[in-house]
Design a protein around this motif. Structure first.
Motif, short mmCIF file in Angstrom:
data_model
loop_
_atom_site.label_atom_id
_atom_site.label_comp_id
_atom_site.label_asym_id
_atom_site.label_seq_id
_atom_site.Cartn_x
_atom_site.Cartn_y
_atom_site.Cartn_z
N THR A 37 -8.81 1.05 6.41
CA THR A 37 -8.40 1.71 5.16
C THR A 37 -8.98 3.12 5.11
O THR A 37 -10.20 3.29 5.27
CB THR A 37 -8.79 0.86 3.92
OG1 THR A 37 -8.16 1.41 2.77
CG2 THR A 37 -10.29 0.79 3.69
N THR A 42 -7.34 12.12 -0.53
CA THR A 42 -5.91 12.42 -0.49
C THR A 42 -5.75 13.94 -0.62
O THR A 42 -6.38 14.56 -1.48
CB THR A 42 -5.21 11.72 -1.68
OG1 THR A 42 -5.34 10.31 -1.49
CG2 THR A 42 -3.74 12.09 -1.76
N GLY A 95 5.14 1.04 0.86
CA GLY A 95 4.23 0.78 1.98
C GLY A 95 5.02 0.08 3.07
O GLY A 95 6.04 -0.57 2.80
N CYS A 194 3.42 3.72 12.72
CA CYS A 194 2.62 4.38 11.68
C CYS A 194 1.40 5.14 12.20
O CYS A 194 0.80 5.91 11.46
CB CYS A 194 2.22 3.38 10.59
SG CYS A 194 1.11 2.09 11.12
N SER A 230 4.76 5.16 8.02
CA SER A 230 3.94 5.12 6.81
C SER A 230 3.06 6.36 6.75
O SER A 230 2.58 6.83 7.79
CB SER A 230 3.05 3.87 6.87
OG SER A 230 2.06 3.94 5.86
N SER A 232 0.29 6.21 4.97
CA SER A 232 -1.03 5.68 4.62
C SER A 232 -2.11 6.29 5.49
O SER A 232 -3.17 6.69 5.00
CB SER A 232 -1.06 4.16 4.83
OG SER A 232 -0.26 3.52 3.87
N LYS A 233 -1.87 6.34 6.80
CA LYS A 233 -2.92 6.72 7.74
C LYS A 233 -2.95 8.23 7.95
O LYS A 233 -4.01 8.83 7.87
CB LYS A 233 -2.70 6.01 9.07
CG LYS A 233 -2.34 4.53 8.96
CD LYS A 233 -3.48 3.66 8.51
CE LYS A 233 -3.03 2.21 8.43
NZ LYS A 233 -4.10 1.30 8.11
N ASN A 236 -3.82 9.90 4.35
CA ASN A 236 -4.74 9.24 3.39
C ASN A 236 -4.01 8.84 2.11
O ASN A 236 -4.46 9.13 1.00
CB ASN A 236 -5.93 10.14 3.06
CG ASN A 236 -6.75 10.46 4.29
OD1 ASN A 236 -6.85 9.63 5.20
ND2 ASN A 236 -7.30 11.65 4.35
N ALA A 238 -2.80 5.50 1.55
CA ALA A 238 -2.63 4.04 1.49
C ALA A 238 -2.50 3.57 0.04
O ALA A 238 -1.77 2.63 -0.27
CB ALA A 238 -3.78 3.33 2.19
N ARG A 241 1.26 3.85 -1.46
CA ARG A 241 2.33 3.04 -0.86
C ARG A 241 3.52 3.95 -0.52
O ARG A 241 4.60 3.86 -1.11
CB ARG A 241 2.77 1.88 -1.78
CG ARG A 241 1.64 1.10 -2.44
CD ARG A 241 0.54 0.66 -1.47
NE ARG A 241 1.01 -0.30 -0.50
CZ ARG A 241 0.78 -0.17 0.82
NH1 ARG A 241 0.11 0.87 1.30
NH2 ARG A 241 1.21 -1.08 1.64
N SER A 243 5.98 5.19 2.33
CA SER A 243 6.48 4.91 3.68
C SER A 243 7.99 4.83 3.66
O SER A 243 8.61 4.91 2.59
CB SER A 243 5.87 3.60 4.17
OG SER A 243 6.24 2.57 3.29
#
Ligand SMILES: Cc1ncc(COP(=O)(O)O)c(C=O)c1O
Length: 376
Positions: A37, A42, A95, A194, A230, A232-233, A236, A238, A241, A243
Motif C-alpha cells: 500500500t 497523493t 480500482g 498496474c 491502475s 494506485s501504485k 499514490n 490507492a 480507487r 483505474s
C-alpha cells in the motif's frame, strides 16, 4: 444453492497476525514490508483536481467522461507505445481489484469454464474465477495449456508480476494471444499491467514494459484482448480507487452494459482526479525515483545478509529467499519477524520458497530494515 464464503480461500492476511505480533515486539518496533500500500503523499495536482470537482450533485457516467477516456488513450500512446486506441473502448473501474474479482462474472463465465492465471499470483484472479463458479487454474505456460483443451475462457496475465516482478516480453505476450486465437472456443486474454511504470532492470527500464495492446503483440487486431491498469501504485492513488480497462471495443461495450445495470460507477470527482493524474508524467517519474532508491537500499541489505533476490525486474516488490535455498517461506517470514521486519510469505501467492518484500514504506523504515539486516 448460492455461493457461500466457504467456497473462497481464507483471507490470507489474517494468518500473518502472530508473526506481526512477533515483529511488533522487536525493540524499536515493526517495519512492515508485508503489504503494497503506497505511503507517499497523493500528488498536489491530483488533489486539486479532486477538490475542483467536489461539487458533484448528478450521477457520474459509468463509461467515464470523454476527458478521462481521451487521457487514457493519450497515456497509452505516450507511455506504452500503443497508438490509436478508441476512446469508446475505455472503461473506468473502481480500482482494478473489483474488475479482477468480477471480470469472469461480467463475461458470464461459469461451471466448466477455466480461468488461467500465473502460478505465483495476486490471489484475486483465483477468487474472481470462484465467484463466477468457474475453475481457476495456475500455470506459467498459458499458451501450452490453451493448446491442450478448449475449456479455457479467460487468461490472466500479470506483467510486471505481483509478487515476483517478472516481465513478459513481446514474444511471450504474442505467443499467448496466438494460442488464444487458435483455440476452438472464444478466449479473452486480460493483462493486468498496474506496475508497468515501475521497471528497474534492462531492457525494460529503457524500452518500457510491453502492453498486451502493443501492435507487435496484437498485429493490429484487439479482438478478445483487455489491458487492466491502475493509478494506485504509480500515482499514490490507492485510496481514490482510480483505474480502468481498455481493449477490444466489442468486449468493453459488453462490460459497460453490465456495469451500467449494476451501478459499478467511478465517482465523478475521482474521474476528474484520474484524468489529471494520467495527464502528468512528472509526478510518476518522481515517485519512480523514490522507489528506485528504496529498492537499491533494501536489495543490497538483503543480499549482504545472505538472501537471494530472484526476478524482481519491475514492480513494487523484492522476491526474496535465503541464498542457501530449501527453506519454507513461512520459516523465512519468521526469521525476519525476529528482526522486527514483516514480509509476506510466498505461500500467499502459490510459492513455497520465496517471501515478498514491499518497497512501499517510508525512507526511514527502509533504512531501519536495512540496518537490522546488516546487524543480523
Ligand atoms: C497485480 C495487481 N493487480 C491489481 C491490484 C489492485 O489494485 P487496485 O485495486 O488498487 O487498483 C493489485 C494491488 O496490489 C495488484 O498487485
Amino acid at each position: 444453492m448460492g455461493l457461500l464464503t466457504g467456497d473462497l480461500p481464507d483471507f490470507p492476511w489474517d494468518t500473518l497476525t502472530p508473526l506481526a505480533e512477533r515483529a511488533r515486539a522487536y525493540p524499536g518496533g515493526i517495519v512492515d514490508l508485508s503489504v503494497g500500500t503506497p505511503v507517499d503523499p497523493t500528488p498536489e495536482l491530483v488533489r486539486e483536481a479532486l477538490a475542483a470537482a467536489a461539487d458533484s450533485p448528478g450521477y457520474p457516467t459509468t463509461h467515464g467522461t470523454p476527458a478521462l477516456r481521451q487521457a487514457v488513450v493519450d497515456w497509452f500512446a505516450r507511455r506504452r507505445g500503443v497508438r490509436g486506441l478508441d476512446p469508446a473502448a475505455v472503461l473506468p473501474t473502481v480500482g482494478s481489484k473489483e474488475l479482477v474479482a468480477f471480470l469472469p462474472s461480467l463475461l458470464g463465465l461459469g461451471a466448466g469454464d477455466v480461468v488461467l492465471h500465473p502460478a505465483a499470483a495476486y490471489p484475486t484472479y483465483d477468487v474472481g474465477a470462484r465467484l463466477a463458479g468457474a475453475t481457476p487454474e495456475p500455470t506459467d505456460d498459458p499458451a501450452g495449456r490453451l493448446a491442450h483443451g478448449d475449456d479455457v475462457r479467460l487468461v490472466w496475465l500479470n506483467s510486471p508480476g505481483n509478487p515476483d516482478g517478472s516481465v513478459l516480453g513481446v514474444d511471450q505476450l504474442r505467443a499467448v494471444v496466438d494460442a488464444a486465437r487458435s483455440s476452438a472456443g472464444p478466449v479473452v486474454v486480460a493483462s493486468d499491467e498496474c506496475y508497468a511504470e515501475l521497471a528497474w532492470d534492462e531492457p525494460w527500464a529503457s524500452t518500457g514494459v510491453p502492453s498486451i495492446l502493443d501492435p507487435r503483440v496484437t498485429g493490429g487486431d484487439l479482438t478478445g484482448l483487455l489491458a487492466v491498469y491502475s493509478l494506485s501504485k504509480q500515482s499514490n492513488l490507492a485510496g481514490y480507487r482510480a483505474s480502468f480497462v481498455v481493449g477490444d471495443p466489442a468486449l468493453v461495450a459488453r462490460l459497460l452494459e453490465v456495469r451500467k445495470h449494476a451501478g459499478m460507477i467511478v465517482p465523478g470527482p475521482v474521474q476528474a482526479a484520474t484524468t489529471a493524474a494520467l495527464s502528468d508524467d512528472e509526478h510518476v517519474a518522481t515517485q519512480r525515483a523514490v522507489y528506485g532508491r528504496r529498492r537499491r537500499v533494501l536489495r543490497a541489505a538483503f543480499e549482504s545478509a545472505g538472501y537471494a533476490v530472484d526476478r524482481s525486474h519491475a514492480g513494487l516488490y523484492l522476491w526474496v529467499r535465503p541464498e542457501s535455498g530449501g527453506q519454507d517461506s513461512w520459516a523465512t517470514v519468521a526469521d525476519l519477524a525476529g528482526l522486527g521486519i514483516l514480509v509476506a510469505p510466498g505461500a500467499f501467492y502459490g510459492d513455497a520458497e520465496h517471501v515478498r518484500v514491499a518497497l512501499t514504506a517510508s525512507d526511514q523504515s527502509i533504512a531501519e530494515a536495512a540496518a537490522r539486516l546488516s546487524g543480523a
